[in-house]
Design a protein around this motif. Structure first.
Motif, PDB file in Angstrom:
ATOM      1  N   THR A  44      46.905  85.197  47.273  1.00 20.27           N
ATOM      2  CA  THR A  44      47.524  86.257  48.148  1.00 20.27           C
ATOM      3  C   THR A  44      46.853  86.905  49.202  1.00 20.27           C
ATOM      4  OG1 THR A  44      48.985  86.990  46.442  1.00 20.27           O
ATOM      5  CG2 THR A  44      49.642  88.274  48.645  1.00 20.27           C
ATOM      6  N   SER A  45      45.631  87.248  48.599  1.00 16.27           N
ATOM      7  CA  SER A  45      44.781  87.404  50.159  1.00 16.27           C
ATOM      8  C   SER A  45      44.671  85.801  51.017  1.00 16.27           C
ATOM      9  CB  SER A  45      43.365  88.115  49.505  1.00 16.27           C
ATOM     10  OG  SER A  45      42.953  87.505  48.604  1.00 16.27           O
ATOM     11  N   LEU A  46      44.292  85.115  50.162  1.00 19.80           N
ATOM     12  CA  LEU A  46      44.017  83.781  51.028  1.00 19.80           C
ATOM     13  C   LEU A  46      44.706  84.166  52.426  1.00 19.80           C
ATOM     14  CD1 LEU A  46      41.712  81.634  49.995  1.00 19.80           C
ATOM     15  CD2 LEU A  46      43.087  80.641  49.567  1.00 19.80           C
ATOM     16  N   LEU A  47      46.332  83.969  51.752  1.00 14.99           N
ATOM     17  CA  LEU A  47      47.537  83.652  53.198  1.00 14.99           C
ATOM     18  C   LEU A  47      46.753  83.829  54.617  1.00 14.99           C
ATOM     19  CD1 LEU A  47      50.352  84.888  51.146  1.00 14.99           C
ATOM     20  CD2 LEU A  47      49.287  82.582  51.274  1.00 14.99           C
ATOM     21  N   GLY A  48      45.308  85.305  54.257  1.00 15.28           N
ATOM     22  CA  GLY A  48      44.924  85.688  55.911  1.00 15.28           C
ATOM     23  C   GLY A  48      44.275  84.541  56.431  1.00 15.28           C
ATOM     24  N   VAL A  93      32.660  84.793  53.419  1.00 15.68           N
ATOM     25  CA  VAL A  93      32.043  85.269  54.374  1.00 15.68           C
ATOM     26  C   VAL A  93      31.563  83.434  54.967  1.00 15.68           C
ATOM     27  CG1 VAL A  93      30.373  86.561  55.649  1.00 15.68           C
ATOM     28  CG2 VAL A  93      31.554  87.500  53.421  1.00 15.68           C
ATOM     29  N   ILE A  94      29.981  83.159  54.689  1.00 21.92           N
ATOM     30  CA  ILE A  94      29.964  82.174  55.202  1.00 21.92           C
ATOM     31  C   ILE A  94      30.944  81.147  55.463  1.00 21.92           C
ATOM     32  CG2 ILE A  94      28.469  79.385  54.541  1.00 21.92           C
ATOM     33  CD1 ILE A  94      27.009  81.740  53.005  1.00 21.92           C
ATOM     34  N   SER A  95      31.799  81.069  55.064  1.00 20.83           N
ATOM     35  CA  SER A  95      33.049  79.325  55.258  1.00 20.83           C
ATOM     36  C   SER A  95      33.553  80.040  56.145  1.00 20.83           C
ATOM     37  CB  SER A  95      34.214  79.447  53.651  1.00 20.83           C
ATOM     38  OG  SER A  95      32.946  78.940  52.898  1.00 20.83           O
ATOM     39  N   MET A  96      33.977  81.060  56.507  1.00 24.77           N
ATOM     40  CA  MET A  96      35.223  81.924  57.973  1.00 24.77           C
ATOM     41  C   MET A  96      33.835  82.558  58.309  1.00 24.77           C
ATOM     42  SD  MET A  96      37.999  84.472  55.360  1.00 24.77           S
ATOM     43  CE  MET A  96      37.063  84.876  54.154  1.00 24.77           C
ATOM     44  N   GLY A  97      32.754  82.425  58.799  1.00 26.49           N
ATOM     45  CA  GLY A  97      32.105  82.785  59.665  1.00 26.49           C
ATOM     46  C   GLY A  97      31.746  81.374  60.367  1.00 26.49           C
ATOM     47  N   VAL A  98      31.297  80.453  59.694  1.00 26.29           N
ATOM     48  CA  VAL A  98      31.454  79.660  60.247  1.00 26.29           C
ATOM     49  C   VAL A  98      32.289  78.803  61.450  1.00 26.29           C
ATOM     50  CG1 VAL A  98      30.909  76.580  59.924  1.00 26.29           C
ATOM     51  CG2 VAL A  98      29.370  78.695  58.778  1.00 26.29           C
ATOM     52  N   ASP A  99      33.400  78.760  60.382  1.00 30.55           N
ATOM     53  CA  ASP A  99      35.112  78.707  61.463  1.00 30.55           C
ATOM     54  C   ASP A  99      34.629  79.777  62.693  1.00 30.55           C
ATOM     55  OD1 ASP A  99      35.726  77.158  59.152  1.00 30.55           O
ATOM     56  OD2 ASP A  99      37.054  79.034  58.378  1.00 30.55           O
ATOM     57  N   THR A 159      43.524  89.250  60.755  1.00 27.52           N
ATOM     58  CA  THR A 159      44.211  89.370  59.605  1.00 27.52           C
ATOM     59  C   THR A 159      43.715  88.487  58.739  1.00 27.52           C
ATOM     60  OG1 THR A 159      44.131  86.866  60.563  1.00 27.52           O
ATOM     61  CG2 THR A 159      46.110  88.278  61.326  1.00 27.52           C
ATOM     62  N   THR A 160      42.473  88.810  58.375  1.00 34.32           N
ATOM     63  CA  THR A 160      41.896  88.816  57.051  1.00 34.32           C
ATOM     64  C   THR A 160      41.502  89.430  57.058  1.00 34.32           C
ATOM     65  OG1 THR A 160      40.701  86.543  57.808  1.00 34.32           O
ATOM     66  CG2 THR A 160      39.292  87.865  56.760  1.00 34.32           C
ATOM     67  N   ILE A 203      35.925  94.278  49.667  1.00 38.30           N
ATOM     68  CA  ILE A 203      35.430  94.535  50.135  1.00 38.30           C
ATOM     69  C   ILE A 203      34.042  93.782  50.977  1.00 38.30           C
ATOM     70  CG2 ILE A 203      32.731  96.723  50.405  1.00 38.30           C
ATOM     71  CD1 ILE A 203      34.803  98.306  47.687  1.00 38.30           C
ATOM     72  N   THR A 204      33.123  93.319  50.145  1.00 40.29           N
ATOM     73  CA  THR A 204      32.243  92.239  50.687  1.00 40.29           C
ATOM     74  C   THR A 204      33.115  91.089  51.770  1.00 40.29           C
ATOM     75  OG1 THR A 204      31.660  91.965  48.280  1.00 40.29           O
ATOM     76  CG2 THR A 204      30.981  90.831  50.024  1.00 40.29           C
ATOM     77  N   VAL A 205      33.979  90.664  51.430  1.00 35.04           N
ATOM     78  CA  VAL A 205      34.758  89.531  52.464  1.00 35.04           C
ATOM     79  C   VAL A 205      34.736  90.291  53.655  1.00 35.04           C
ATOM     80  CG1 VAL A 205      36.522  88.060  53.289  1.00 35.04           C
ATOM     81  CG2 VAL A 205      35.210  87.969  51.051  1.00 35.04           C
ATOM     82  N   THR A 206      35.736  91.629  53.581  1.00 35.64           N
ATOM     83  CA  THR A 206      35.616  92.330  54.428  1.00 35.64           C
ATOM     84  C   THR A 206      34.367  92.598  55.819  1.00 35.64           C
ATOM     85  OG1 THR A 206      37.497  93.337  53.857  1.00 35.64           O
ATOM     86  CG2 THR A 206      37.285  94.583  55.528  1.00 35.64           C
ATOM     87  N   LEU A 207      33.808  93.299  54.550  1.00 38.28           N
ATOM     88  CA  LEU A 207      32.269  93.883  55.551  1.00 38.28           C
ATOM     89  C   LEU A 207      32.162  91.954  56.470  1.00 38.28           C
ATOM     90  CD1 LEU A 207      30.513  95.897  53.397  1.00 38.28           C
ATOM     91  CD2 LEU A 207      30.987  96.182  55.842  1.00 38.28           C
TER      92      LEU A 207
END
Lengths: 227, 786
Positions: free
Chosen positions: B313-317, B700-706, B734-735, B755-759
């Protein structure tokens, strides 16, 4: 240790035998007449005067017991003191041959020796429960409750020497005990005799009885130990 | 293919998927098994035993704790009422179709059956060999004589002729000792010594992890309490309660995250893109991706874990990021056809998707089945969302579109910001200084970081069900802090091992290394031990007779005993006999029926497991908390290694894509710097890093690299960079809307993740801007080099 049905019933017998209200008859007092327990016992209303004797709150008496066990070459002899408290039950304090305390309540038998304490629950059979409660029931004069489990018969006269015989009604109890006989002189219990189905017998002589107010709180507390 | 044909084809695919999903929904199976989050390290003995324990009755039994509200004026003494109430509950449970076993204390019939069973075996079966020394024989026979003379004499009188040494009472004494002083059996009801609480042990036919069945059962129980004993208080302990609580918690999380993040995302879309059609269209890839992932996971795993759904559900973002990046470029250049815009951004989207998938491969390698399913779900969802974004969205984009003023405002603001931050040309010296600061910060964060492998993946330690579970168990007596576990290839081998372990543990108890344990070897001697005991008894016959005579016994009265010893061989008790016997319910927690023969000795007062292991080598000494920590340490190390490899793979991929180490580094930089900053923030907040933080950093790395890829791929002009920054900003928002809400979860694991992913995502956004600033006036050039 969790004994079985027969064992439960048997233990109740022993405890009852050890906890009956005792007379003050000394060794030199007259003994019950020979042939007291013979013939056809009286039943019904003839027992009323006997039950009228029992209405104790507390009791203390000495006991001297001889137990004939087929497994042993000689009888086992023991002496000590028995305490009764209406609220707590019976405490049998054996002084010889070895110190031991046996406390019977409505729910358990607790045995204390110098090196161990053992508690045996008494609620595992209906027969046992009925049997274990004979003594307090007798002291209350609750004849109806006793007659639920035993057939009662009176020998002799309630105004002199008498013997109350309790014969189990249930086959499970009869497989263990043949008969329990309470012998008394008027209101004073003198002895209890238990005849087991195995052939073993127990004869408990009761003396030096003190009733109700004569038994102090401290004595009761000491005899019964921690609640 | 013409436009209408493409639309028709995509519509068919979407509708077919929706229909397939709708058809599959009734058949979907969900679970909340906590064991899915135990490492399945087959080579690790601790992991194997943890898995075995999870399948035994230890995990299956639910403990019901009944007590009464002691208000004045209640009829009868409380213990009697409580006992009667418990009997009524047992009768009620016996009528419930889902209840396989419901028991409390021993009933009259059970006592008789247990004694009958024990009496059926030779008296030597349960009597240890050391009972046949002269001293031990004298002590046992003297005790028998004393017992015969006491009020308890009649207890042993019946059994004595065939068992003068008291062998059949040994198992009962052992069981009685195991029950401890905390409990008493009152009329067949197991109660606390003060008779304030009564206990019922229930095993349902449904799995304790079947939260729906367990919730239904709990409802039935609560209904009975409300009807039969409104003054009673029911507390519970057991796995099933955790399943119910976990499910309820996950449902709350899913509902909260789903509703709030959807509202937030819709608001962001509406504000920036101003098109209902585009909003609806934007939701298609993530819904398509989720549906495909659910169906695929159901097909692959047979069931879907609740936490996978919560995470999904949270991955939808995240699934929206691709659409948002595409939209940002589309709406800010509306004159360019939608398909052309897609072709332009597609390489970035694909590259971003691949790097994200590489990150999830690291999670899949963690060794936790639950996380593996979560990673597979995510990878499938990302691939499907990506495919839907690329193939389904463009044909349905509006041919004429006018961007809302808010988007233009945001775009202008971002452009102005970029112009401002890129005005200054930072010298090589300053950039090196910045690099040095980052390296120092990274080292400091790594040095100060405190790792903890003591994780509560699904259960909050302070949760009410945990508190209640502990309270109930504490009333049952001292709680086992460790277990000695013995496994073997066969039942016979198990009993031999149990005997060895019992002897070792008795020595350990004598040495003060364990306070108490149940000596199972005394209850179930092995075949060889029974034969040895029989032989010892036969050898002792003359001495037994002599000592009996010394103590006034009549040896001939014990003929049943001599007859048994005269037999050529004794009847041998097996584990199968015990499991079929009336005594089985008393042993099942220690000798559970499992595919692998296993025996469990609960240990109390095992303060030094290492010393205990040295003294009891026949058993595996399992300290659950220590074992879990050990297992998760292994998981963390594997994940860190997998992360390193994943990071190298991402760099390799970027290198292959850009053919420039500098560009690849720049694309990686936001993610890398975000990780450093996130760790620093967590360290500064005093949060110990767990395996979940490590895995979150992978995300974070996966999305940050995006973000880095989007940034690097669109730097031909400042205007284009601004559009990319808008898309990154939107994606970050959205994330954060989804993962930030996950951070509010009551599940410690999900909260740590959120918390970690949000940060991390927030820092990724910030560092994209920082990189732009460091690039200075050269940002808008193909050779971007901050």
């Amino acid at each position: 240790m969790i004994p079985g049905r027969r064992a439960w019933c048997a233990i109740a017998l022993a405890v009852i035998a050890s906890g009956a209200p005792c007379g003050s008859a000394a060794a030199d007092e007259p003994r019950p007449p020979a042939g007291l327990v013979s013939g056809e016992p009286a039943r019904g209303r003839a027992l009323d005067p006997v039950f009228a004797y029992f209405a104790f709150d507390r009791l203390r008496c000495q006991f001297s017991e001889d137990k004939h066990v087929a497994l042993l070459a000689r009888p086992l002899h023991s002496t000590g003191t028995i305490y009764f408290d209406r609220a707590r039950g019976i405490a049998r304090i054996t002084l010889a041959p070895r110190p031991q305390a046996a406390v019977l309540t409505a729910t358990s038998l607790r045995l204390r020796t110098a090196d161990r304490t053992e508690e045996i629950p008494l609620d595992k059979t209906k027969d046992l429960r009925a049997f274990a409660l004979i003594f307090p029931t007798l002291l209350r004069g609750d004849r109806k409750a006793l007659e639920g489990a035993f057939e009662l018969g009176l020998y002799g006269s309630a105004h002199d020497w008498w013997a109350l015989a309790l014969t189990p009604r249930a086959a499970s109890l009869r497989a263990l005990v043949h008969r329990v006989v309470v012998i008394a002189h008027k209101a004073e219990l003198v002895s209890l005799q238990i005849a087991e189905a195995s052939g073993d017998t127990t004869d408990t002589q009761l003396t030096a009885a003190v009733r109700d107010a004569g038994v102090s709180d401290a004595e009761i507390a000491t005899a019964f130990g921690a609640p | 293919m013409t436009a209408w044909r493409r639309r028709a084809a995509t519509a068919v695919v979407v509708l077919a998927t929706a229909a397939g999903f709708a058809a599959a929904v009734p058949h979907l199976r969900f679970t909340t098994k906590i064991t899915e989050f135990l490492p399945d390290d087959g080579a690790n003995r601790g992991a194997q035993i943890a898995a075995l324990l999870a399948q035994t009755e230890l995990a299956r039994v639910m403990i019901l704790d009944l007590s009464l509200d002691l208000s004045p004026g209640a009829p009868g003494p409380a213990p009697d009422r409580l006992r009667d109430l418990t009997h009524a509950l047992l009768a009620f449970l016996g009528d419930q179709p889902d209840v396989a076993v419901a028991r409390s204390g021993l009933t009259e019939a059970e006592v008789a059956a247990v004694l009958g069973f024990l009496r059926a075996w030779p008296a030597t079966t349960f009597l240890p060999r050391d009972a046949y020394t002269d001293d031990a024989l004298r002590a046992r026979l003297a005790r028998l004589r004393d017992q015969l003379g006491s009020p308890a004499g009649v207890v042993v009188r019946d059994a004595a002729p065939r068992d003068p040494l008291g062998g059949m009472w040994q198992p009962l004494a052992t069981l009685r000792a195991a029950q401890g002083d905390a409990l008493t059996d009152d009329g067949g009801v197991l109660m606390t010594a003060d008779r304030g609480h009564a206990f019922v042990f229930v095993e349902t036919r449904s799995s304790p992890f079947d939260s729906e069945a367990q919730r239904r059962f709990r409802g039935v129980l609560d209904g009975w309490i409300a009807r039969a004993a409104p003054q009673a208080v029911l507390q519970t302990a057991g796995t099933a309660q955790f399943a119910i609580a976990s499910e309820a918690q996950m449902k709350r999380d899913v509902n909260r995250i789903g509703i709030l993040s959807t509202i937030g995302i819709l608001a962001v879309f509406l504000l920036l893109f101003g098109s209902i059609r585009m909003i609806a269209l934007g939701l298609v890839p993530m819904m398509f991706g989720s549906a495909v992932a659910v169906l695929a996971c159901q097909a692959m795993f047979g069931e879907i874990h609740g936490i996978t759904i919560a995470f999904g559900t949270s991955l939808l973002g995240v699934g929206l990021d691709y659409v948002e990046h595409y939209y940002a470029h589309f709406v800010l250049t509306p004159t360019v056809p939608a398909a052309v815009t897609m072709n332009r951004v597609a390489p970035s989207l694909v590259l971003g998707a691949i790097t994200t998938i590489i990150g999830f491969i690291g999670i899949a390698a963690s060794g936790l089945p639950g996380l593996r399913q979560m990673a597979v779900f995510s990878m499938i969802a990302i691939v499907a969302s990506m495919a839907a974004t690329y193939w389904i969205v463009p044909p349905w984009m509006p041919a004429r579109y006018r961007a809302p003023r808010t988007l233009a405002l945001v775009d202008r603001s971002v452009l102005a910001l970029l112009v401002r931050v890129t005005r200054t040309a930072w010298s090589r010296r300053w950039r090196r200084l910045g690099l040095a600061v980052v390296i120092v910060a990274a080292i400091a964060a790594a040095w100060a970081a405190e790792f903890s492998d003591n994780v509560g993946m699904l259960v909050s330690d302070a949760g009410p069900h945990v508190v209640e579970d502990r309270a109930v168990r504490s009333r049952l007596g001292p709680m086992a802090s460790a277990f000695a576990v013995v496994t073997a290839a066969s039942d016979d081998a198990l009993l031999t091992a149990v005997g060895d372990a019992t002897a070792e543990l008795e020595r350990a108890r004598a040495a003060g290394q364990v306070a108490a344990f149940v000596p199972l070897g005394r209850l179930v001697p092995s075949r060889a031990e029974q034969l040895a005991r029989f032989a010892a008894a036969r050898e002792a016959i003359p001495r037994i007779r002599r000592i009996m005579t010394e103590l006034d016994f009549v040896p001939e009265a014990f003929q049943p005993f001599w007859d048994v010893l005269a037999a050529p061989a004794p009847a041998l008790l097996t584990l199968a006999d015990l499991r079929r016997s009336p005594i089985a319910p008393l042993l099942t927690a220690w000798l559970p029926a499992a595919a692998t023969p296993i025996a469990v000795f609960p240990l109390t007062g095992a303060a030094d497991p290492a010393a205990l292991r040295a003294l009891a080598p026949s058993a595996a000494i399992i300290v659950p908390s220590e074992t879990i920590i050990e297992l998760f340490r292994g998981v963390r190390i594997r994940t860190v290694v997998a992360s390193g490899l994943g990071f190298a793979a991402i760099f390799g991929l970027l290198l292959a894509r850009y053919r420039s180490a500098r560009k690849a580094l720049v694309a990686l930089a936001p993610a890398l710097l975000a990780c450093v900053a996130t760790v620093g923030t967590l360290v500064a907040a005093g949060t110990p890093l767990t395996i979940l933080h490590v895995m979150s950093l992978l995300l974070v790395i996966s999305m940050g690299v995006d973000f880095g890829i989007f940034f690097v791929d669109t730097t031909e002009t400042l205007e284009e960079s601004a559009r990319t920054m808008v898309s990154i900003f939107t994606a970050a928002i959205t994330t954060i809307l989804s993962f930030g809400l996950l951070g509010l979860s009551a599940s410690p694991g999900l909260a740590a993740l959120g918390i970690t992913v949000t940060l991390g995502v927030t820092y990724s956004l910030v560092f994209c801007l920082v990189l732009a600033a460091l690039a200075g006036p050269r940002l808008a050039s193909p050779g971007i080099a901050p």
